[in-house]
Design a protein around this motif. Sequence first.
Motif, short mmCIF file in Angstrom:
data_model
loop_
_atom_site.label_atom_id
_atom_site.label_comp_id
_atom_site.label_asym_id
_atom_site.label_seq_id
_atom_site.Cartn_x
_atom_site.Cartn_y
_atom_site.Cartn_z
N ASP A 92 0.60 -1.26 0.15
CA ASP A 92 -0.04 0.15 0.00
C ASP A 92 0.64 1.31 -0.05
O ASP A 92 0.54 2.18 -0.20
N ILE A 93 2.19 1.12 0.31
CA ILE A 93 2.98 2.34 0.47
C ILE A 93 4.29 2.21 -0.42
O ILE A 93 5.11 3.07 -0.28
N MET A 94 4.25 1.41 -1.36
CA MET A 94 5.37 1.36 -2.22
C MET A 94 4.97 1.10 -3.63
O MET A 94 3.83 0.26 -3.76
N ALA A 95 5.62 1.61 -4.66
CA ALA A 95 5.69 1.08 -5.85
C ALA A 95 6.85 0.50 -6.48
O ALA A 95 8.05 1.36 -6.20
N VAL A 96 6.83 -0.69 -7.35
CA VAL A 96 8.08 -1.26 -7.68
C VAL A 96 8.16 -1.33 -9.44
O VAL A 96 6.96 -1.52 -9.91
N SER A 97 9.19 -1.15 -9.81
CA SER A 97 9.52 -1.23 -11.03
C SER A 97 10.87 -2.28 -11.27
O SER A 97 11.75 -2.27 -10.54
N LEU A 98 10.89 -3.36 -12.09
CA LEU A 98 11.79 -4.11 -12.64
C LEU A 98 12.29 -3.85 -13.79
O LEU A 98 11.60 -3.66 -15.10
N VAL A 99 13.69 -3.58 -14.01
CA VAL A 99 14.17 -3.47 -15.45
C VAL A 99 15.19 -4.38 -15.67
O VAL A 99 16.35 -4.30 -15.18
N PRO A 100 14.75 -5.61 -16.30
CA PRO A 100 15.76 -6.69 -16.60
C PRO A 100 16.69 -6.43 -17.70
O PRO A 100 16.16 -6.00 -18.84
N PHE A 101 18.01 -5.88 -17.60
CA PHE A 101 19.07 -5.63 -18.43
C PHE A 101 20.56 -5.55 -17.82
O PHE A 101 21.26 -6.36 -18.30
N GLY A 102 20.67 -4.64 -16.86
CA GLY A 102 21.75 -4.85 -16.21
C GLY A 102 23.09 -4.43 -16.88
O GLY A 102 23.04 -3.39 -17.49
N ASN A 103 24.01 -5.39 -16.83
CA ASN A 103 25.27 -5.16 -17.57
C ASN A 103 25.34 -5.58 -18.77
O ASN A 103 26.42 -5.73 -19.50
N GLN A 105 25.04 -5.52 -22.89
CA GLN A 105 25.19 -4.51 -24.13
C GLN A 105 24.51 -4.69 -25.17
O GLN A 105 24.19 -5.66 -25.66
N GLU A 106 24.16 -3.47 -25.66
CA GLU A 106 23.22 -3.54 -26.91
C GLU A 106 23.97 -3.10 -28.17
O GLU A 106 24.79 -2.18 -28.21
N GLN A 184 11.97 -4.50 -29.00
CA GLN A 184 11.78 -3.04 -28.58
C GLN A 184 11.54 -3.17 -27.00
O GLN A 184 12.07 -2.19 -26.85
N LEU A 185 11.22 -3.98 -26.36
CA LEU A 185 11.06 -3.90 -24.99
C LEU A 185 12.44 -4.02 -24.43
O LEU A 185 12.78 -3.24 -23.34
N MET A 186 13.44 -4.97 -24.77
CA MET A 186 14.47 -4.76 -24.33
C MET A 186 15.35 -3.54 -24.77
O MET A 186 16.24 -3.18 -23.96
N HIS A 187 15.14 -3.08 -25.70
CA HIS A 187 15.77 -1.78 -26.16
C HIS A 187 15.44 -0.61 -25.22
O HIS A 187 16.14 0.11 -24.91
N ALA A 188 14.03 -0.66 -24.85
CA ALA A 188 13.61 0.09 -23.98
C ALA A 188 14.20 -0.04 -22.67
O ALA A 188 14.62 1.22 -21.66
N ASN A 189 14.56 -1.14 -22.10
CA ASN A 189 15.24 -1.36 -20.80
C ASN A 189 16.55 -0.64 -21.15
O ASN A 189 17.27 -0.31 -19.95
N ALA A 190 17.28 -1.08 -22.32
CA ALA A 190 18.76 -0.76 -22.43
C ALA A 190 18.67 0.81 -22.43
O ALA A 190 19.48 1.35 -21.59
N LEU A 191 17.76 1.79 -22.88
CA LEU A 191 17.89 2.90 -22.36
C LEU A 191 17.74 3.55 -21.33
O LEU A 191 18.28 4.67 -20.88
N MET A 192 16.64 2.81 -20.60
CA MET A 192 16.49 3.22 -19.25
C MET A 192 17.69 2.99 -18.30
O MET A 192 18.04 3.77 -17.26
N THR A 193 18.26 1.83 -18.59
CA THR A 193 19.59 1.64 -17.80
C THR A 193 20.64 2.56 -17.96
O THR A 193 21.14 2.75 -17.25
N GLN A 194 20.77 2.80 -19.34
CA GLN A 194 21.84 3.92 -19.79
C GLN A 194 21.71 5.08 -19.35
O GLN A 194 22.57 6.08 -19.19
N ALA A 195 20.43 5.48 -18.94
CA ALA A 195 20.00 6.81 -18.75
C ALA A 195 20.28 7.27 -17.18
O ALA A 195 19.84 8.31 -16.67
N LEU A 196 20.62 6.05 -16.37
CA LEU A 196 20.77 6.24 -14.92
C LEU A 196 22.07 7.09 -14.72
O LEU A 196 22.76 7.29 -15.20
#
Length: 252
Positions: A92-103, A105-106, A184-196
Amino acid sequence: MNVSLGLFLLGFYFVLESSECRPSSPCLYPPAQWCRSAEKCGVQKHCFEQKADGLNQTDSPVEVALYYESLCPGCRQFLVLQLYPTLLMLHDIMAVSLVPFGNAQESGQKPPYTFTCQHGEDECLGNMIEACIMNLTQFSFPIIYCMESSEDVIKSAQVCFQLYESKVDWNTVMTCVKGDLGNQLMHANALMTQALNPPHQYVPWVTINGEHTDDLEQKATSSLFMLVCSLYKGAKPAACTGAAKKVDRSYL
Protein backbone atom coordinates in the motif's frame (compact mmCIF):
# COMPACT_ATOMS: atom_id res chain seq x y z
CA MET A 1 16.14 -22.53 -4.08
CA ASN A 2 14.09 -24.84 -6.32
CA VAL A 3 10.65 -24.17 -7.73
CA SER A 4 8.90 -26.27 -5.10
CA LEU A 5 10.50 -24.41 -2.22
CA GLY A 6 9.78 -21.04 -3.83
CA LEU A 7 6.13 -21.92 -4.33
CA PHE A 8 5.93 -23.32 -0.79
CA LEU A 9 7.14 -20.02 0.66
CA LEU A 10 4.64 -18.09 -1.42
CA GLY A 11 1.88 -20.51 -0.48
CA PHE A 12 2.83 -20.28 3.19
CA TYR A 13 2.35 -16.53 3.07
CA PHE A 14 -0.99 -17.06 1.33
CA VAL A 15 -2.16 -19.31 4.17
CA LEU A 16 -1.16 -16.74 6.79
CA GLU A 17 -2.98 -13.94 5.01
CA SER A 18 -6.07 -16.01 4.40
CA SER A 19 -6.68 -16.19 8.13
CA GLU A 20 -7.85 -12.55 7.81
CA CYS A 21 -9.69 -12.71 4.49
CA ARG A 22 -10.19 -15.94 2.64
CA PRO A 23 -10.71 -15.31 -1.10
CA SER A 24 -13.27 -17.17 -3.14
CA SER A 25 -12.02 -19.74 -5.62
CA PRO A 26 -11.96 -17.47 -8.74
CA CYS A 27 -9.24 -15.34 -7.11
CA LEU A 28 -5.93 -16.23 -8.72
CA TYR A 29 -3.87 -13.39 -7.28
CA PRO A 30 -1.56 -13.37 -4.23
CA PRO A 31 -2.65 -11.56 -1.04
CA ALA A 32 -0.89 -8.32 -1.99
CA GLN A 33 -3.17 -7.99 -5.00
CA TRP A 34 -6.52 -9.06 -3.49
CA CYS A 35 -7.86 -5.53 -2.98
CA ARG A 36 -7.18 -4.70 -6.63
CA SER A 37 -9.75 -7.33 -7.52
CA ALA A 38 -11.83 -7.22 -4.35
CA GLU A 39 -15.15 -8.38 -5.78
CA LYS A 40 -13.62 -11.33 -7.63
CA CYS A 41 -11.61 -12.31 -4.57
CA GLY A 42 -14.57 -11.93 -2.24
CA VAL A 43 -12.81 -9.55 0.15
CA GLN A 44 -14.77 -6.33 -0.36
CA LYS A 45 -15.37 -5.83 3.36
CA HIS A 46 -11.73 -6.42 4.24
CA CYS A 47 -10.57 -3.90 1.62
CA PHE A 48 -13.18 -1.34 2.71
CA GLU A 49 -11.87 -1.64 6.27
CA GLN A 50 -8.32 -1.14 5.02
CA LYS A 51 -9.37 2.16 3.49
CA ALA A 52 -11.20 3.15 6.67
CA ASP A 53 -8.08 2.38 8.69
CA GLY A 54 -6.05 4.72 6.51
CA LEU A 55 -3.94 2.01 4.84
CA ASN A 56 -4.59 3.36 1.35
CA GLN A 57 -2.80 6.67 1.66
CA THR A 58 -2.96 9.73 -0.57
CA ASP A 59 0.74 10.34 0.13
CA SER A 60 3.10 9.33 -2.64
CA PRO A 61 4.32 5.75 -2.32
CA VAL A 62 8.01 5.01 -1.99
CA GLU A 63 9.24 4.18 -5.48
CA VAL A 64 11.68 1.28 -5.65
CA ALA A 65 13.28 0.41 -8.99
CA LEU A 66 15.50 -2.63 -9.47
CA TYR A 67 17.90 -2.73 -12.41
CA TYR A 68 19.01 -6.32 -12.65
CA GLU A 69 19.91 -9.40 -14.70
CA SER A 70 17.83 -12.54 -14.69
CA LEU A 71 20.73 -14.90 -13.87
CA CYS A 72 22.75 -12.64 -11.56
CA PRO A 73 23.02 -14.42 -8.16
CA GLY A 74 23.03 -11.18 -6.18
CA CYS A 75 20.04 -9.85 -8.12
CA ARG A 76 18.08 -13.01 -7.52
CA GLN A 77 18.87 -12.96 -3.81
CA PHE A 78 17.73 -9.35 -3.44
CA LEU A 79 14.54 -9.87 -5.45
CA VAL A 80 13.56 -13.07 -3.61
CA LEU A 81 14.62 -12.27 -0.05
CA GLN A 82 14.16 -8.49 0.12
CA LEU A 83 12.07 -6.96 -2.64
CA TYR A 84 9.18 -9.40 -2.97
CA PRO A 85 8.61 -10.00 0.79
CA THR A 86 8.70 -6.23 1.38
CA LEU A 87 6.18 -5.65 -1.39
CA LEU A 88 3.84 -8.26 0.10
CA MET A 89 3.90 -6.49 3.46
CA LEU A 90 4.03 -2.86 2.29
CA HIS A 91 2.24 -2.91 -1.06
CA ASP A 92 0.00 0.00 0.00
CA ILE A 93 2.92 2.40 0.48
CA MET A 94 5.40 1.38 -2.21
CA ALA A 95 5.60 1.10 -5.98
CA VAL A 96 8.04 -1.29 -7.64
CA SER A 97 9.62 -1.25 -11.10
CA LEU A 98 11.72 -4.07 -12.53
CA VAL A 99 14.16 -3.40 -15.37
CA PRO A 100 15.89 -6.57 -16.60
CA PHE A 101 19.02 -5.55 -18.52
CA GLY A 102 21.85 -4.77 -16.09
CA ASN A 103 25.34 -5.14 -17.53
CA ALA A 104 24.13 -6.30 -20.93
CA GLN A 105 25.38 -4.58 -24.07
CA GLU A 106 23.22 -3.43 -26.97
CA SER A 107 24.47 -3.08 -30.54
CA GLY A 108 22.81 -1.76 -33.68
CA GLN A 109 21.51 1.64 -34.75
CA LYS A 110 18.01 0.45 -35.58
CA PRO A 111 15.84 -2.59 -34.86
CA PRO A 112 16.29 -5.45 -34.58
CA TYR A 113 18.91 -4.71 -31.92
CA THR A 114 21.44 -7.29 -30.76
CA PHE A 115 22.09 -7.94 -27.07
CA THR A 116 25.08 -9.51 -25.32
CA CYS A 117 24.63 -10.47 -21.67
CA GLN A 118 27.10 -10.92 -18.83
CA HIS A 119 25.99 -14.49 -18.12
CA GLY A 120 25.58 -15.55 -21.73
CA GLU A 121 22.70 -16.23 -24.10
CA ASP A 122 20.52 -17.83 -21.43
CA GLU A 123 20.56 -14.61 -19.45
CA CYS A 124 19.52 -12.60 -22.51
CA LEU A 125 16.68 -15.08 -22.97
CA GLY A 126 15.68 -14.76 -19.31
CA ASN A 127 15.75 -10.97 -19.50
CA MET A 128 13.59 -11.06 -22.62
CA ILE A 129 11.08 -13.52 -21.15
CA GLU A 130 10.67 -11.43 -18.02
CA ALA A 131 10.33 -8.21 -20.03
CA CYS A 132 7.62 -9.81 -22.17
CA ILE A 133 5.79 -11.20 -19.12
CA MET A 134 5.76 -7.74 -17.55
CA ASN A 135 4.38 -6.27 -20.76
CA LEU A 136 1.70 -8.93 -21.27
CA THR A 137 0.35 -9.34 -17.73
CA GLN A 138 -1.14 -7.03 -15.14
CA PHE A 139 0.25 -8.84 -12.10
CA SER A 140 3.69 -9.98 -13.23
CA PHE A 141 5.70 -9.83 -10.00
CA PRO A 142 4.57 -13.22 -8.62
CA ILE A 143 5.64 -14.82 -11.91
CA ILE A 144 9.05 -13.14 -11.83
CA TYR A 145 9.47 -14.13 -8.19
CA CYS A 146 8.59 -17.73 -9.02
CA MET A 147 11.19 -17.80 -11.79
CA GLU A 148 13.96 -16.11 -9.82
CA SER A 149 13.42 -18.28 -6.73
CA SER A 150 13.61 -21.50 -8.74
CA GLU A 151 16.66 -23.64 -9.37
CA ASP A 152 16.57 -22.88 -13.10
CA VAL A 153 15.14 -19.51 -14.11
CA ILE A 154 14.64 -20.41 -17.77
CA LYS A 155 13.20 -23.89 -17.34
CA SER A 156 10.74 -22.70 -14.69
CA ALA A 157 9.43 -19.80 -16.78
CA GLN A 158 6.53 -21.60 -18.44
CA VAL A 159 5.44 -23.37 -15.24
CA CYS A 160 5.54 -20.12 -13.26
CA PHE A 161 3.68 -18.24 -15.96
CA GLN A 162 0.90 -20.80 -16.26
CA LEU A 163 0.58 -20.98 -12.48
CA TYR A 164 -0.55 -17.34 -12.33
CA GLU A 165 -1.80 -16.74 -15.89
CA SER A 166 -3.55 -20.00 -16.73
CA LYS A 167 -5.86 -18.31 -19.23
CA VAL A 168 -3.02 -16.89 -21.32
CA ASP A 169 -1.25 -19.13 -23.83
CA TRP A 170 2.48 -19.48 -23.16
CA ASN A 171 3.01 -19.14 -26.91
CA THR A 172 1.95 -15.51 -26.52
CA VAL A 173 5.04 -14.93 -24.39
CA MET A 174 7.34 -16.73 -26.80
CA THR A 175 5.91 -14.81 -29.76
CA CYS A 176 6.89 -11.64 -27.92
CA VAL A 177 10.35 -13.02 -27.09
CA LYS A 178 11.09 -14.02 -30.67
CA GLY A 179 9.49 -11.02 -32.34
CA ASP A 180 9.72 -7.29 -32.71
CA LEU A 181 7.90 -6.56 -29.45
CA GLY A 182 10.47 -8.35 -27.29
CA ASN A 183 13.31 -6.63 -29.14
CA GLN A 184 11.72 -3.24 -28.57
CA LEU A 185 11.08 -3.97 -24.89
CA MET A 186 14.73 -4.86 -24.35
CA HIS A 187 15.78 -1.73 -26.24
CA ALA A 188 13.59 0.32 -23.90
CA ASN A 189 15.22 -1.38 -20.88
CA ALA A 190 18.65 -0.62 -22.36
CA LEU A 191 17.75 3.05 -22.70
CA MET A 192 16.42 3.25 -19.13
CA THR A 193 19.56 1.57 -17.80
CA GLN A 194 21.87 3.80 -19.83
CA ALA A 195 20.01 6.89 -18.61
CA LEU A 196 20.76 6.18 -14.94
CA ASN A 197 22.45 9.06 -13.14
CA PRO A 198 24.87 8.23 -11.69
CA PRO A 199 25.56 5.47 -14.24
CA HIS A 200 25.16 2.00 -12.79
CA GLN A 201 28.39 0.24 -11.85
CA TYR A 202 27.06 -3.15 -10.79
CA VAL A 203 23.85 -5.10 -10.27
CA PRO A 204 21.57 -5.25 -8.44
CA TRP A 205 21.31 -1.47 -8.79
CA VAL A 206 18.52 -0.01 -6.70
CA THR A 207 16.99 3.44 -6.96
CA ILE A 208 14.70 4.89 -4.31
CA ASN A 209 12.35 7.60 -5.53
CA GLY A 210 14.54 7.84 -8.61
CA GLU A 211 17.73 8.35 -6.61
CA HIS A 212 20.76 6.11 -6.13
CA THR A 213 23.45 6.58 -3.50
CA ASP A 214 25.80 4.13 -1.84
CA ASP A 215 23.94 4.70 1.42
CA LEU A 216 20.51 3.96 -0.11
CA GLU A 217 21.86 0.86 -1.85
CA GLN A 218 23.35 -0.44 1.39
CA LYS A 219 20.13 0.17 3.32
CA ALA A 220 17.99 -1.35 0.59
CA THR A 221 20.05 -4.52 0.31
CA SER A 222 20.34 -4.98 4.08
CA SER A 223 16.71 -4.19 5.03
CA LEU A 224 14.46 -2.80 2.31
CA PHE A 225 11.48 -3.15 4.64
CA MET A 226 12.98 -0.77 7.22
CA LEU A 227 14.03 1.66 4.51
CA VAL A 228 10.58 1.89 2.93
CA CYS A 229 8.92 2.31 6.32
CA SER A 230 11.34 5.08 7.27
CA LEU A 231 10.92 6.99 3.99
CA TYR A 232 7.14 6.86 3.70
CA LYS A 233 5.77 10.28 4.69
CA GLY A 234 2.17 9.29 5.38
CA ALA A 235 0.65 7.51 8.36
CA LYS A 236 2.65 4.33 8.87
CA PRO A 237 0.79 1.05 8.27
CA ALA A 238 0.60 -1.47 11.09
CA ALA A 239 3.36 -3.56 9.48
CA CYS A 240 5.80 -0.68 10.02
CA THR A 241 4.76 0.20 13.56
CA GLY A 242 4.12 -3.28 14.89
CA ALA A 243 0.73 -2.09 16.15
CA ALA A 244 -1.82 -4.77 16.88
CA LYS A 245 -4.87 -4.74 14.65
CA LYS A 246 -8.29 -6.00 15.64
CA VAL A 247 -9.78 -8.11 12.87
CA ASP A 248 -13.49 -8.63 12.35
CA ARG A 249 -13.80 -12.23 11.16
CA SER A 250 -17.57 -12.15 10.76
CA TYR A 251 -17.27 -12.14 6.97
CA LEU A 252 -15.22 -15.36 6.77
